[in-house]
Each structure stands twice: as C-alpha cells, then as structure tokens.
Scaffold this motif. Structure first.
Motif, mmCIF file in Angstrom:
data_model
loop_
_atom_site.group_PDB
_atom_site.id
_atom_site.type_symbol
_atom_site.label_atom_id
_atom_site.label_comp_id
_atom_site.label_asym_id
_atom_site.label_seq_id
_atom_site.Cartn_x
_atom_site.Cartn_y
_atom_site.Cartn_z
ATOM 1 N N TYR A 1 0.810 -1.293 -0.549
ATOM 2 C CA TYR A 1 -0.137 0.285 -0.107
ATOM 3 C C TYR A 1 0.665 1.458 0.525
ATOM 4 O O TYR A 1 0.257 2.009 -0.568
ATOM 5 N N SER A 2 1.703 1.459 1.223
ATOM 6 C CA SER A 2 3.121 2.658 0.815
ATOM 7 C C SER A 2 3.412 2.366 -0.087
ATOM 8 O O SER A 2 3.613 4.045 -1.020
ATOM 9 N N ASN A 3 4.148 1.899 -1.225
ATOM 10 C CA ASN A 3 4.716 1.763 -2.389
ATOM 11 C C ASN A 3 3.259 2.473 -3.124
ATOM 12 O O ASN A 3 3.746 3.468 -4.745
ATOM 13 N N LEU A 4 2.459 1.914 -3.679
ATOM 14 C CA LEU A 4 1.334 2.187 -4.155
ATOM 15 C C LEU A 4 0.722 3.951 -4.346
ATOM 16 O O LEU A 4 0.521 4.811 -4.624
ATOM 17 N N ILE A 5 0.588 4.049 -3.281
ATOM 18 C CA ILE A 5 0.344 5.824 -2.138
ATOM 19 C C ILE A 5 1.799 6.982 -3.048
ATOM 20 O O ILE A 5 1.632 7.785 -3.660
ATOM 21 N N ASN A 6 2.715 5.838 -2.883
ATOM 22 C CA ASN A 6 4.145 6.646 -3.645
ATOM 23 C C ASN A 6 3.952 6.757 -5.045
ATOM 24 O O ASN A 6 3.924 8.056 -5.158
ATOM 25 N N ALA A 7 3.276 5.373 -5.655
ATOM 26 C CA ALA A 7 2.902 5.588 -7.266
ATOM 27 C C ALA A 7 2.006 7.166 -7.540
ATOM 28 O O ALA A 7 2.830 8.120 -8.306
ATOM 29 N N HIS A 8 1.161 7.362 -6.475
ATOM 30 C CA HIS A 8 0.186 8.341 -6.860
ATOM 31 C C HIS A 8 0.753 9.646 -6.703
ATOM 32 O O HIS A 8 0.141 10.648 -7.233
#
Length: 296
Positions: A87-94
C-alpha cells in the motif's frame, strides 16, 4: 479536496494503460515472475507478493502510475494479501504522479484492510501535500498520527519533509512552530537539513533574532553527543556506523571513530557556512552591513 492535483490523463487512457500493464506483467518477459500455481506453498506466495511489491516501488519511482496500479491489482487476482509496504508503494506511485486524490483513496483502503499506517506511510502522503503546497492539509497529518492507536510520533524525516513544504511556499510561522514542537513535544533533535531549511525561511522572512538564535544553537549542536554516558552503549556506533546522530537513544563513545566521520565533518562545515550565509543575507537586507560582513 483543496490542493489536490488530479491525473492529467483522461479516465479512458488510464484504464488502457492499466490494462496494458496487467498484460505485460502476465507475459513471460513482462518484468514479474510467472503467476503462482494453485498449489503454491506459503513461502512461494510470500515471495511472489514481495516481488510484486518491489515492482510497485519501481513503477512508483519511475512515475508509471498505470503500471503500479495494475501490478497492485495482480495481488488480489492471484489471491495474495498485500502488505503495508504494498500500500505504501502504491501511495507513493500516486504521489509521484501528482494524484493526491488517488493517494488518499489508497490510504483509506490501507486502513480498511486492517493495517495501521506507520510513519513511512504518513511521510509518503505528506510529501504529496508538501509538493502541492497544501500545508493546511499537510499539517492535519500531525493530528491524524496522534489519533492512531497507538499514536504514530513524527520522526526526523517526516518533520524535514514538512519543513521543505514550508520552504516551498515561504511559510515561516508553520515551520517555526513545527521546529519548536519537534524538540519540546516529540523529542526529536534537528539535523543539518533541519537547520538549513529553517535558516533559509527565517532569512527570507528577515527574522533576525530567531535566525541568530538558530545559528548559535546549530553551532552548539555540532559538539553535542547523543545519550549520556550512563545510557546503554550503541552497538551500531561500536561498529562504526550509527546514522541516527543525536536522535540515538544510546551512548556514543567519542573514542570510536565512525566510518563516515570525514563526510560528517564536511557536512557540518557546509551547514555552518550555509547558516552564516543566510544570516549575512538577512543582515544585509536590513542594512546591517557590519554584521553581514562578520557573518560572511
């Protein structure tokens, strides 16, 4: 939501990109390992989830939001449980793609999935608000962190990220208050980056008394140690590689030379020079030529 930056691509293009990324990920040479067999072991499932999570991080660093979203979707499609790092990496992608609304949506999904956001997750979200200049929303994260059970205290990286946002929009009052709280409320010692960021803000806002006090504090901090000698010794310091500085809760034996001692000395000299330059700049703008020459 105020201050949010929405994706530039229209929905149809985003869906197309995600579908293409999903197909690429499933292809033999698409960048991820082959999907799991139905009878895969727990070790294989864990390894596959870690592989996809690392891929999301890679797509995030490359600002490839569609690919990151598609790779995250593969976790559910293959019956794998995302981790807080997924989730953290996906938040960073956004965040890296300027999609703060999407980042906030994933943040809520993280909580709904039963995970408690840690300081890394909050820092990633903070980065997006700081870059967009939405300091009001960024400041609300402090309260959100305190409301967690247990509370999530801001660390040095989180605070410096907030100070960078303050410098970006020239908000000296918020920066000064956060700097006060970091020492008095959260017990976090500033580092070279903290001093530089706040000094530039105080200089730009011509706050000479506060800037002089900061310069004096930074000079004193250069010789300060971490914990007192009666504290337990730091095992990382003993091995020559403690990177927590004054925020380390363990004793640092001054007789033990660190691997990065030379680099740390250069950084200290650079920080001193930058703070004196900021002071000289403010003194000169206010007509204090003698003081400016002395600082320079």
């Amino acid at each position: 939501m105020s201050g949010e930056i929405l994706p530039a691509a229209p929905p149809a293009a985003e869906v197309a990109a995600a579908n293409a990324a999903t197909a690429a990920a499933r292809a033999p040479n698409g960048g991820s390992s082959a999907p799991l067999a139905a009878d895969a072991s727990q070790e294989e499932r864990t390894a596959r989830a870690e592989t996809l999570t690392r891929q999301i991080a890679s797509f995030a660093s490359q600002k490839q939001l569609g690919q990151a979203v598609a790779t995250f979707a593969l976790l559910a499609e293959e019956g794998l449980r995302p981790t807080v790092y997924s989730y953290s990496n996906l938040i960073n992608a956004h965040v890296n793609s300027g999609d703060l609304r999407g980042a906030r949506t994933v943040f809520r999904q993280l909580g709904a999935a039963g995970f408690a956001p840690n300081v890394v997750v909050f820092t990633t979200l903070l980065k997006g608000y700081a870059i967009s200049g939405d300091l009001a929303r960024a400041e609300e994260l402090f309260a959100e962190m305190a409301a967690q059970a247990p509370p999530v205290p801001p660390d040095l990286r989180f605070i410096n990220t907030f100070l960078r946002g303050c410098l970006r929009v020239g908000d000296a009052p918020r920066a000064s208050e956060t700097y006060r709280r970091m020492r008095e409320e959260w017990g976090v010692a500033p580092d070279a980056a903290s001093y530089r960021l706040l000094a530039r803000l105080l200089s730009q806002n011509l706050q000479l008394p506060e800037l002089r006090a900061l310069v004096a504090e930074a000079e004193g901090a250069a010789t300060a140690t971490a914990a007192p000698p009666n504290a337990p010794p730091c095992m990382f310091w003993a091995q020559g590689r403690c990177d927590r500085g004054r925020n380390c809760a363990f004793w640092h034996d001054p007789a033990i030379v660190q691997d990065n001692a030379g680099q740390a000395a250069i950084e200290q000299l650079d920080t001193t020079a930058r703070l004196q330059l900021a002071l000289a700049h403010a003194e000169a703008l206010l007509g204090g030529w003698a003081a400016a020459e002395e600082a320079a």
